[in-house]
Design an enzyme around this catalytic site. Structure first.
Site, PDB file in Angstrom:
ATOM      1  N   TRP A  47       0.757  -1.209  -0.015  1.00  0.00           N
ATOM      2  CA  TRP A  47      -0.075   0.073   0.006  1.00  0.00           C
ATOM      3  C   TRP A  47       0.933   1.366  -0.127  1.00  0.00           C
ATOM      4  CZ3 TRP A  47      -4.306  -0.426  -2.152  1.00  0.00           C
ATOM      5  CH2 TRP A  47      -4.918  -1.509  -2.193  1.00  0.00           C
TER       6      TRP A  47
ATOM      7  N   ASP B 101      -1.945   6.493   6.236  1.00  0.00           N
ATOM      8  CA  ASP B 101      -3.071   5.776   5.506  1.00  0.00           C
ATOM      9  C   ASP B 101      -3.523   4.699   6.509  1.00  0.00           C
ATOM     10  OD1 ASP B 101      -4.402   3.962   4.153  1.00  0.00           O
ATOM     11  OD2 ASP B 101      -3.125   3.460   2.600  1.00  0.00           O
TER      12      ASP B 101
ATOM     13  N   LYS C  24     -12.469  -1.850   5.935  1.00  0.00           N
ATOM     14  CA  LYS C  24     -11.739  -2.752   6.712  1.00  0.00           C
ATOM     15  C   LYS C  24     -12.280  -2.614   8.277  1.00  0.00           C
ATOM     16  CE  LYS C  24      -9.136  -3.045   3.151  1.00  0.00           C
ATOM     17  NZ  LYS C  24      -8.226  -2.147   2.593  1.00  0.00           N
TER      18      LYS C  24
HETATM   19  C1  LIG Z   1      -7.643  -1.459   1.298  1.00  0.00           C
HETATM   20  C2  LIG Z   1      -6.443  -0.460   1.569  1.00  0.00           C
HETATM   21  C3  LIG Z   1      -6.453   0.564   0.631  1.00  0.00           C
HETATM   22  C4  LIG Z   1      -7.104   0.686  -0.777  1.00  0.00           C
HETATM   23  O1  LIG Z   1      -8.563   0.950   0.027  1.00  0.00           O
HETATM   24  P1  LIG Z   1      -9.936   1.498  -1.323  1.00  0.00           P
HETATM   25  O2  LIG Z   1     -10.776   1.831  -0.463  1.00  0.00           O
HETATM   26  O3  LIG Z   1     -10.196   0.124  -1.892  1.00  0.00           O
HETATM   27  O4  LIG Z   1      -9.130   2.578  -2.153  1.00  0.00           O
HETATM   28  C5  LIG Z   1      -5.293   1.538   0.761  1.00  0.00           C
HETATM   29  N1  LIG Z   1      -4.376   1.581   1.837  1.00  0.00           N
HETATM   30  C6  LIG Z   1      -4.640   0.229   2.712  1.00  0.00           C
HETATM   31  C7  LIG Z   1      -3.428   0.287   3.677  1.00  0.00           C
HETATM   32  C8  LIG Z   1      -5.672  -0.657   2.708  1.00  0.00           C
HETATM   33  O5  LIG Z   1      -5.711  -1.661   3.484  1.00  0.00           O
END
Ligand SMILES: *Cc1c(COP(=O)(O)O)cnc(C)c1O
Length: 360
Positions: A102, A172, A196
């Site tokens: 990521w 993030d 998540k």
């Molecule tokens: C799932 C995830 C993403 C992507 O998220 P989307 O909502 O599908 O764009 C980005 N960063 C992390 C750490 C993730 O777990």
């Protein structure tokens, strides 16, 4: 009704209590005669849902008053672009920490807008550890420092807060937000896709320090400007109303549990049980450094990959699903977010022991 223990990395389990309330309120939200899905986002019913959700999130996370909370769409992936567009503010460089899949995606997107300085990377261990801050080489002229506190795919998590002085820290937190208390005041921006640990897909949270709102990169689309969303209370256009509502129910559920300190205690215990099951067996293996192991996403391998299919098939029979590891890592991955009951982890641990006994 039979519910499985779903170890999916996302969209992931939601608390059963939340789903029950949603079911009860599905066709007629509190005497309104409408489903939340059918409400105007500008009507008083939905405004009350939206405001309560924000107030509860602020309470649960302890968000200071000088932060805006934005309920956006476009996923964390859109934030990969929104962050540089909103935070460069005349500067040309940003620091990124590369700890895995990521981080890399965020880096690739940022490169479209600025010079990216990789201030630290864990490439040397194939992204199985968190590089200690002593090894970071931050640029003095960076607009911000970006990192991913929990790498959902690699299962690598920061258990400490980076220090970046006056340079805004951007995180993030898609797969870790709400799993434990966090000092929001240490961050410039925190963002997370909801699917998540927060609610259904379609909603993305951005928590942005007020002084970082405004002054976007020329050419930035209106929808990518934090200021537009901050000014219009995330209602510049139609927001993801139903996902916002469910997230609100999740915040309420967290409050009832006893808040994030309590949640952290439970999450830590769940993770420790699973890591103990891996470490105390010669059949299972985790390649993540002990001080960098995620509480939320736990990848592990079996003695031989030939047993993977049998493991998945037999686990599924026991009601333990979606344990297949990410295609880039292989093996298994158990995602054990807030909504995974401790009983689900106990059952997985027990199944793992039995499977090892039969196949070792
Ligand atoms: C799932 C995830 C993403 C992507 O998220 P989307 O909502 O599908 O764009 C980005 N960063 C992390 C750490 C993730 O777990």
């Amino acid at each position: 009704m039979t519910r499985v223990y779903n170890f999916s990395s996302g969209p992931a389990m939601l608390p059963e209590e939340v789903l029950q309330i949603a079911r009860e309120e599905m066709a007629d939200w509190r005497g309104s005669g409408m489903s939340v899905m059918e409400m105007s986002h500008r009507g008083k019913e939905f405004i009350s849902i939206a405001e309560k959700a924000e107030a509860d999130l602020r309470e649960v996370l302890g968000i200071p008053n000088n932060y805006k909370v934005l309920f956006l769409q476009g996923g964390a992936s859109s934030q990969f672009a929104m962050v540089p567009m909103n935070l460069l503010r005349g500067k040309r460089k940003a620091d990124y920490i590369n700890t895995g899949s990521w981080s890399k995606k965020a880096i690739e997107e940022a490169k479209r807008y600025c010079e990216v300085n990789i201030a630290a990377s864990s490439k040397d261990t194939n992204f199985t550890h968190v590089p200690p801050q002593a090894q970071w080489k931050l640029a003095t002229d960076a607009a911000y420092v970006h990192y991913c506190p929990n790498e959902t795919i690699g299962g690598v998590e920061f258990h400490w807060l980076p220090q970046t002085g006056d340079i805004p820290l951007v995180a993030d937190m898609s797969s870790t937000l709400l799993s434990r208390p966090v000092d929001v005041s240490k961050f410039g921006v925190i963002y997370a896709g909801a699917q998540k640990n927060i609610g259904p897909a379609g909603l993305t949270l951005a928590i942005v320090r007020e002084d970082l709102v405004g002054d976007v990169l020329p050419g930035t689309p209106t929808m990518f400007d934090y200021k537009i969303h901050a000014t219009d209370a995330s209602m510049y256009n139609t927001p993801a109303t139903y996902s916002w509502y469910i997230a609100g129910l999740v915040f309420d559920w967290l409050k009832k549990i006893g808040g994030l300190a309590k949640m952290a205690e439970i999450n830590k215990r769940k993770a420790e049980k699973l890591y103990a099951a891996i470490d105390n067996s010669s059949f299972y293996h985790s390649n993540v450094a002990k001080d960098s192991r995620s509480w939320m996403n736990i990848p592990f391998t079996l003695a031989t990959p030939e047993l993977d299919d049998a493991f998945l098939k037999e686990a599924k029979k026991e009601g333990l699903t979606t344990l297949k590891g990410h295609r880039s890592v292989g093996g298994m991955r158990a995602s054990i977010y807030n909504a995974m009951p401790e009983a689900g982890v106990d059952k997985l641990v027990q199944f793992m022991a039995e499977f090892a006994r039969r196949n070792a």
